[in-house]
Write a protein that holds these residues in place. Structure first.
Motif, short mmCIF file in Angstrom:
data_model
loop_
_atom_site.label_atom_id
_atom_site.label_comp_id
_atom_site.label_asym_id
_atom_site.label_seq_id
_atom_site.Cartn_x
_atom_site.Cartn_y
_atom_site.Cartn_z
N UNK A 264 0.83 -1.21 0.00
CA UNK A 264 0.00 0.00 0.00
C UNK A 264 0.86 1.26 0.00
N UNK A 265 1.90 1.27 0.82
CA UNK A 265 2.72 2.48 0.96
C UNK A 265 3.97 2.45 0.09
N UNK A 266 4.19 1.34 -0.60
CA UNK A 266 5.32 1.25 -1.51
C UNK A 266 4.92 1.60 -2.93
N UNK A 267 5.73 1.18 -3.87
CA UNK A 267 5.49 1.48 -5.28
C UNK A 267 4.81 0.31 -5.98
N UNK A 268 4.13 0.61 -7.08
CA UNK A 268 3.43 -0.42 -7.85
C UNK A 268 4.24 -0.86 -9.06
N UNK A 269 4.95 0.05 -9.70
CA UNK A 269 5.73 -0.27 -10.89
C UNK A 269 7.05 -0.94 -10.49
N UNK A 270 7.48 -1.99 -11.22
CA UNK A 270 8.73 -2.68 -10.86
C UNK A 270 9.95 -1.76 -10.77
N UNK A 271 10.13 -0.88 -11.75
CA UNK A 271 11.27 0.04 -11.70
C UNK A 271 11.16 0.97 -10.50
N UNK A 272 9.95 1.43 -10.23
CA UNK A 272 9.75 2.32 -9.07
C UNK A 272 10.04 1.58 -7.76
N UNK A 273 9.67 0.30 -7.69
CA UNK A 273 9.99 -0.48 -6.48
C UNK A 273 11.50 -0.58 -6.28
N UNK A 274 12.21 -0.79 -7.36
CA UNK A 274 13.67 -0.88 -7.25
C UNK A 274 14.25 0.44 -6.76
N UNK A 275 13.77 1.55 -7.30
CA UNK A 275 14.24 2.86 -6.87
C UNK A 275 13.83 3.15 -5.43
N UNK A 276 12.65 2.69 -5.05
CA UNK A 276 12.19 2.84 -3.66
C UNK A 276 13.17 2.14 -2.72
N UNK A 277 13.54 0.91 -3.06
CA UNK A 277 14.49 0.18 -2.23
C UNK A 277 15.85 0.83 -2.18
N UNK A 278 16.33 1.32 -3.34
CA UNK A 278 17.63 1.99 -3.38
C UNK A 278 17.61 3.24 -2.50
N UNK A 279 16.54 4.02 -2.61
CA UNK A 279 16.43 5.22 -1.79
C UNK A 279 16.40 4.89 -0.31
N UNK A 280 15.66 3.84 0.06
CA UNK A 280 15.59 3.44 1.48
C UNK A 280 16.95 2.98 1.98
N UNK A 281 17.66 2.19 1.18
CA UNK A 281 18.98 1.73 1.59
C UNK A 281 19.96 2.87 1.78
N UNK A 282 19.93 3.83 0.86
CA UNK A 282 20.81 5.00 0.99
C UNK A 282 20.48 5.80 2.23
N UNK A 283 19.19 6.05 2.49
CA UNK A 283 18.80 6.83 3.65
C UNK A 283 19.14 6.12 4.95
N UNK A 284 18.97 4.80 4.99
CA UNK A 284 19.34 4.05 6.20
C UNK A 284 20.83 4.23 6.48
N UNK A 285 21.65 4.13 5.45
CA UNK A 285 23.09 4.28 5.67
C UNK A 285 23.44 5.70 6.11
N UNK A 286 22.84 6.70 5.47
CA UNK A 286 23.14 8.09 5.83
C UNK A 286 22.72 8.39 7.27
N UNK A 287 21.56 7.90 7.67
CA UNK A 287 21.09 8.16 9.04
C UNK A 287 21.96 7.41 10.05
#
Length: 323
Positions: A264-287
């Motif tokens: 529900x709160x993630x992405x629906x398109x496969x490419x968008x899901x991949x970018x969602x995960x990449x963004x989350x991984x980057x933010x986790x590392x930065x924080x």
């Protein structure tokens, strides 16, 4: 309120089953406090959902039976300190269901991951209690006393996590930290290595059952690995930790397979899901590295929840342009 997807209940049951290895690992390593948190958060989540649905004059039985509130409670129990006072999981679950889910209209309408809303709320509101991680597994009586606040041994049980130690380290090398500090295990945090591997097993089970695709987990884990590798400067006192340490510490696998994949709160398109995960991984590392919090999973996911709709629109436009 639209009719509920008949597949929702079976999907939630699979998610609850997949959480079992991680919860068992947490129970083995941290003791009865994990089950106490699970019981309290489950009761609070179900009660809050029933109360708000009744107030809105919506069917209660079918909503409680779909399992979504229980999944939220389980994710909270897995993320909260096992020696937290009794009211902490109760507040987290009430906020998760009330503010994170029902305030947006219920299941299928929420903008943010409910479990992360509840977790972020108690983390910001009660930072002291959110840092009481057990130094060792506790028995049932000790866990009950700590939960009810009737024990005076809390200082003996409180212990920093490996991410806390790493973030505040200014003098010891990584090798010295692993050798001298009880928070460190073989590769990451003591105990968190087994917990992360257990949630990895559960996540792979869900992927094999096609509950979600590989895009978000691979994006998150790949980005966290890559950015920690690029920033890793060996074992000096200013090291931010190895890629393996970041993958096997904190709530990495829980975030990758059970939180970033929330449909529900993630992405629906496969490419968008991949970018969602990449963004989350980057933010986790930065924080983790430069932020004010040791882990940062909740804030990373909530920020990416905001980015999910524009990511989906961009991916859809890109797909249409390629046709």
């Amino acid at each position: 309120m639209p009719p509920r997807d008949p597949r929702l209940r079976s999907t939630m049951q699979l998610v609850l089953l997949a959480c079992a290895p991680g919860l068992l690992a947490l129970f083995w390593l941290q003791g009865w406090g994990v089950l106490i948190n699970l019981l309290l958060s489950s009761c609070a989540a179900l009660a809050t959902e029933a109360l708000l649905l009744g107030w809105r004059k919506l069917p209660v039985a079918s909503a409680l039976g779909d399992g979504s509130a229980l999944v939220t409670a389980v994710l909270l129990a897995a993320a909260l300190p096992s020696q937290a006072p009794w009211w902490l999981p109760v507040i987290a679950a009430c906020v998760a269901i009330g503010l994170g889910k029902q305030a947006f209209g219920g299941v299928g309408h929420n903008l943010f991951n409910p479990a992360m809303v509840g977790y972020a709320f108690v983390l910001l509101s009660f930072p002291l209690q959110m840092n009481h991680w057990p130094g060792q597994a506790s028995g049932l009586l000790d866990s009950l006393n700590l939960s009810l606040g009737t024990s005076d041994r809390i200082d003996a049980w409180a212990s920093p996590t490996v991410l806390d130690v790493l973030r505040h380290n200014r003098s010891l090398t990584i090798d010295e930290l692993f050798a001298s500090h009880s928070a460190f295990g073989h590769f990451g945090g003591r105990g968190s290595e087994q917990v992360n591997l257990a949630f990895l097993i559960g996540g792979l089970f869900l992927m094999q059952r096609k509950v979600f695709s590989w895009h978000a987990p691979v994006g998150l884990l790949g980005a966290l690995f890559l950015f920690s590798l690029l920033s890793w400067n060996g074992s000096g006192s200013d090291s931010n930790g190895s890629p393996l340490l970041h993958l096997l510490s904190g709530s990495t696998m829980l975030a990758a397979f059970f939180i970033a994949t929330e449909p529900v709160t993630g992405c629906k398109q496969p490419l968008a899901r991949l970018l969602f995960g990449i963004g989350a991984g980057l933010l986790i590392y930065l924080i983790r590295t430069w932020g004010s919090f040791a882990d940062g999973t909740a804030f990373a996911i909530l920020l990416m929840n905001l980015a999910a709709p524009p990511l989906d629109r961009w991916a859809q436009r890109r797909q249409q342009a390629c046709l």
